[in-house]
Design a protein around this motif. Structure first.
Motif, PDB file in Angstrom:
ATOM      1  N   UNK A 158      55.920  34.834  52.347  1.00  0.00           N
ATOM      2  CA  UNK A 158      55.108  33.624  52.346  1.00  0.00           C
ATOM      3  C   UNK A 158      54.530  33.281  50.987  1.00  0.00           C
ATOM      4  N   UNK A 159      55.193  33.749  49.922  1.00  0.00           N
ATOM      5  CA  UNK A 159      54.633  33.540  48.585  1.00  0.00           C
ATOM      6  C   UNK A 159      55.027  32.192  48.023  1.00  0.00           C
ATOM      7  N   UNK A 160      54.043  31.470  47.503  1.00  0.00           N
ATOM      8  CA  UNK A 160      54.255  30.209  46.806  1.00  0.00           C
ATOM      9  C   UNK A 160      53.422  30.259  45.532  1.00  0.00           C
ATOM     10  N   UNK A 161      54.081  30.214  44.393  1.00  0.00           N
ATOM     11  CA  UNK A 161      53.411  30.436  43.111  1.00  0.00           C
ATOM     12  C   UNK A 161      52.215  29.531  42.893  1.00  0.00           C
ATOM     13  N   UNK A 162      52.362  28.246  43.170  1.00  0.00           N
ATOM     14  CA  UNK A 162      51.274  27.311  42.891  1.00  0.00           C
ATOM     15  C   UNK A 162      50.172  27.355  43.940  1.00  0.00           C
ATOM     16  N   UNK A 163      50.369  28.147  45.004  1.00  0.00           N
ATOM     17  CA  UNK A 163      49.387  28.170  46.093  1.00  0.00           C
ATOM     18  C   UNK A 163      48.427  29.341  46.004  1.00  0.00           C
ATOM     19  N   UNK A 164      48.698  30.322  45.171  1.00  0.00           N
ATOM     20  CA  UNK A 164      48.012  31.613  45.238  1.00  0.00           C
ATOM     21  C   UNK A 164      46.494  31.497  45.246  1.00  0.00           C
ATOM     22  N   UNK A 165      45.935  30.832  44.258  1.00  0.00           N
ATOM     23  CA  UNK A 165      44.472  30.817  44.145  1.00  0.00           C
ATOM     24  C   UNK A 165      43.834  29.887  45.180  1.00  0.00           C
ATOM     25  N   UNK A 166      44.543  28.840  45.595  1.00  0.00           N
ATOM     26  CA  UNK A 166      44.028  28.007  46.680  1.00  0.00           C
ATOM     27  C   UNK A 166      44.007  28.789  47.994  1.00  0.00           C
ATOM     28  N   UNK A 167      45.020  29.609  48.217  1.00  0.00           N
ATOM     29  CA  UNK A 167      45.029  30.435  49.433  1.00  0.00           C
ATOM     30  C   UNK A 167      43.906  31.462  49.401  1.00  0.00           C
ATOM     31  N   UNK A 168      43.643  32.027  48.229  1.00  0.00           N
ATOM     32  CA  UNK A 168      42.530  32.968  48.118  1.00  0.00           C
ATOM     33  C   UNK A 168      41.197  32.270  48.384  1.00  0.00           C
TER      34      UNK A 168
ATOM     35  N   UNK B 194      36.836  48.114  42.977  1.00  0.00           N
ATOM     36  CA  UNK B 194      36.859  46.904  42.142  1.00  0.00           C
ATOM     37  C   UNK B 194      38.054  46.991  41.196  1.00  0.00           C
ATOM     38  N   UNK B 195      38.678  45.842  40.936  1.00  0.00           N
ATOM     39  CA  UNK B 195      39.793  45.772  39.998  1.00  0.00           C
ATOM     40  C   UNK B 195      39.357  44.979  38.779  1.00  0.00           C
ATOM     41  N   UNK B 196      39.570  45.537  37.619  1.00  0.00           N
ATOM     42  CA  UNK B 196      39.240  44.875  36.362  1.00  0.00           C
ATOM     43  C   UNK B 196      40.533  44.351  35.733  1.00  0.00           C
ATOM     44  N   UNK B 197      40.683  43.023  35.707  1.00  0.00           N
ATOM     45  CA  UNK B 197      41.891  42.392  35.159  1.00  0.00           C
ATOM     46  C   UNK B 197      41.632  41.751  33.807  1.00  0.00           C
ATOM     47  N   UNK B 198      40.535  42.105  33.163  1.00  0.00           N
ATOM     48  CA  UNK B 198      40.140  41.435  31.919  1.00  0.00           C
ATOM     49  C   UNK B 198      41.116  41.688  30.778  1.00  0.00           C
ATOM     50  N   UNK B 199      41.948  42.719  30.886  1.00  0.00           N
ATOM     51  CA  UNK B 199      42.907  42.999  29.814  1.00  0.00           C
ATOM     52  C   UNK B 199      44.042  41.984  29.769  1.00  0.00           C
ATOM     53  N   UNK B 200      44.163  41.180  30.836  1.00  0.00           N
ATOM     54  CA  UNK B 200      45.238  40.190  30.903  1.00  0.00           C
ATOM     55  C   UNK B 200      44.665  38.788  30.735  1.00  0.00           C
ATOM     56  N   UNK B 201      45.283  37.948  29.931  1.00  0.00           N
ATOM     57  CA  UNK B 201      44.838  36.545  29.819  1.00  0.00           C
ATOM     58  C   UNK B 201      44.962  35.849  31.178  1.00  0.00           C
ATOM     59  N   UNK B 202      44.066  34.922  31.433  1.00  0.00           N
ATOM     60  CA  UNK B 202      44.085  34.199  32.717  1.00  0.00           C
ATOM     61  C   UNK B 202      44.765  32.839  32.594  1.00  0.00           C
ATOM     62  N   UNK B 203      45.538  32.638  31.540  1.00  0.00           N
ATOM     63  CA  UNK B 203      46.230  31.361  31.366  1.00  0.00           C
ATOM     64  C   UNK B 203      47.194  31.135  32.527  1.00  0.00           C
ATOM     65  N   UNK B 204      47.233  29.907  33.082  1.00  0.00           N
ATOM     66  CA  UNK B 204      48.066  29.657  34.261  1.00  0.00           C
ATOM     67  C   UNK B 204      49.536  29.988  34.060  1.00  0.00           C
ATOM     68  N   UNK B 205      50.062  29.789  32.871  1.00  0.00           N
ATOM     69  CA  UNK B 205      51.488  30.004  32.642  1.00  0.00           C
ATOM     70  C   UNK B 205      51.831  31.464  32.337  1.00  0.00           C
ATOM     71  N   UNK B 206      50.805  32.309  32.209  1.00  0.00           N
ATOM     72  CA  UNK B 206      51.065  33.722  31.960  1.00  0.00           C
ATOM     73  C   UNK B 206      51.146  34.432  33.309  1.00  0.00           C
ATOM     74  N   UNK B 207      52.365  34.726  33.748  1.00  0.00           N
ATOM     75  CA  UNK B 207      52.586  35.164  35.121  1.00  0.00           C
ATOM     76  C   UNK B 207      51.952  36.518  35.417  1.00  0.00           C
TER      77      UNK B 207
END
Length: 519
Positions: free
Chosen positions: A30-40, A446-459
């Motif tokens: 059920x994965x849709x790339x553009x839906x992820x954060x809206x589903x969350x 808790x998960x720390x994701x700060x090491x990764x850029x949050x840019x939308x195009x960076x998968x």
């Protein structure tokens, strides 16, 4: 064809459509790339409604079109999410609920085609909705636009009932369904002018008593929003009406092309790869991209023919009657009905200057899938190319099924072993369970994701930030006794980074590693 044979074929088509959607849910997760954060966000809002959060009780999860200015009004999205959650399910259960709804749309499409065009040819409409890649793709998931297809299918049935039967009580459902759709997606507002124009053709035959009841019911589903905004100084409403900083985008012109694409099997964007990767997909699955490309061209050609056929029929119906559209509807009800509901919202979208997305087409998919049936019954039936045309349609439908099955197996393999982390709900839950097992029972994580850029195009960054949000949402949802123990923080990093002796790798895969300090 006998009625019995027609019913059997319809049941086979519905079973095939359900099977394809369940197959996509199982393999593609059920994965849709553009839906992820809206589903969350929808997951968070559904849990908030269960926990009595005031905002979740009257404001919908989807953002208003002006980014950052507010949310759509109404609690329906949160309610639909909260029902499976209340029963002990999670996002996967919501997906199954939506799959059931979308499977019902196959029947709605058949009913509408049968009422409008009659005969067993309506099976073609049901077959297209059941097997075409775009309806199948958007029938799996738990994203807010996906709720529009069932509502749109029911709205089409109710509206045709009103237009074909004087004093019809179904006007009640037209009012109510039209009021419900904007709580899931703002594009539903563009249907209003089309429906009002159609209803004006039957102004004297409308059942005004049931109009009043429908308007009252519509008002009631917005009552929570009105009450909530009154106690909150109309904050969300003022933000929705505020002048956002908008720029004209030529992407609005896609409203004229994407409906054609979504009726075809050109299916590159859901793969979230570029043309090079789409070519690779064709080579891996079909042995050569040429096979995929040829069937894409055939399907696109048929889609242009289907849409062009409606344009021609509508133009003929309106010839000499542009100032008397009601008379054109009386003489050619099907073509006028479909053309106004399909074309007018798309044309009205153009002045917004906003980028038109394929997910907006979900609202129109049940009607778009009537166009092959219209072409087959009205144009192809009297053409000398009838056999060749039917062969092309049948060939395309058969390839659609193969493409559906191939795509979800391909996506499933990529989720399992791809170069970057794909944040499907099932994948994120698997990772969370590993982290929870490492932390021990009853402890927050808790998960720390700060090491990764949050840019939308960076998968990779997008996947890690989605995982961090998902873990946070689940931790808030699970009632745990207060503990004085420290909360273990799992840091996300590229798996190529070195890990020293003071750290433990708890999860590794898809190019990432989740590590924590040794106790």
């Amino acid at each position: 064809m006998t009625k019995r044979a027609e019913i059997v074929l319809l049941l086979v088509i519905i079973a095939a459509g359900l099977s394809l959607r369940l197959y996509g849910w199982h393999w593609g997760q059920g994965y849709c790339e553009s839906a992820t954060f809206d589903e969350l966000d929808a997951y968070r809002a559904g849990l908030g409604l269960l926990h009595g959060e005031k905002q979740a009780m009257y404001i919908a999860q989807p953002n208003f079109p002006r980014a950052g200015t507010g949310h759509l009004p109404g609690p329906l999205m949160a309610i639909f999410w909260a029902i499976p959650l209340r029963l002990g399910g999670g996002p996967e259960t919501v997906m199954l609920m939506l799959i059931a709804f979308d499977t019902a749309v196959i029947y709605f499409v058949y009913l509408l085609a049968n009422k409008m065009l009659g005969g067993a040819a309506a099976l073609w409409a049901a077959l297209f909705y059941a097997t075409s890649p775009w309806p199948v793709y958007y029938g799996i998931g738990c994203w807010n636009p996906q709720f529009m297809a069932p509502l749109s299918g029911l709205l089409g049935l109710a509206l045709w009932g009103v237009m074909s039967q004087p004093r019809s009580r179904q006007i009640f459902w037209v009012c109510l369904l039209l009021a419900m759709i904007p709580q899931f997606h703002a594009f539903g507002v563009f249907l209003v002018p089309s429906i009002l124009l159609l209803l004006s053709f039957r102004f004297r035959e409308i059942n005004w008593k049931w109009v009043a009841l429908g308007v009252l019911a519509s008002f009631l589903i917005y009552t929570p929003y009105i009450v909530g905004e009154m106690t909150n100084h109309w904050d969300n409403t003022r933000r929705m009406l505020a002048n956002g900083r908008e720029f004209f985008s030529f992407g609005c012109l896609k409203s004229l092309t994407l409906p054609v694409v979504c009726l075809s099997n050109l299916f590159n964007s859901p793969l979230e790869y570029g043309l090079t990767d789409y070519r690779e997909f064709g080579r891996v699955i079909f042995g050569s991209f040429v096979v995929l490309g040829l069937f894409n061209l055939l399907s696109l050609g048929l889609s242009v023919v289907f849409v062009g056929n409606l344009v021609v029929q509508f133009a003929r119906a309106m010839r000499g009657k542009w100032l008397r559209p009601a008379r054109a509807f009386v003489e050619s009800p099907v073509s006028v009905f479909l053309a106004l509901l399909l074309f007018l919202p798309l044309i009205l979208f153009l002045p917004t200057g906003r980028n038109f997305q394929s997910r907006y087409v979900i609202l129109l998919l049940p009607l778009l899938c009537l166009l092959p049936c219209l072409w087959i019954t009205r144009t192809l039936a009297v053409s000398r190319w009838r056999k060749a045309g039917l062969a092309c349609v049948a060939l395309t439908v058969g390839f659609n099924v193969i493409l559906d099955l191939s795509f979800y197996r391909y996506q499933g393999r990529f989720i399992a072993g791809g170069q970057y982390f794909i944040p499907s709900f099932r994948k994120m839950e698997q990772v969370r369970q590993k982290l929870q097992a490492d932390a021990g029972p009853g402890r927050r994580i808790e998960v720390d994701a700060s090491a990764f850029p949050s840019m939308p195009r960076y998968k990779q960054g997008r996947g890690m930030h989605a995982l961090a949000q998902y873990v946070g949402i689940c931790e808030q949802a699970e009632a745990r006794p207060d503990s004085q123990q420290p909360v273990p923080v799992y840091r996300a990093q590229a798996d190529t980074n070195s890990v020293d002796a003071s750290q433990i790798v708890v999860y590794q895969g898809n190019g990432i590693a989740l590590v924590r300090p040794r106790s």
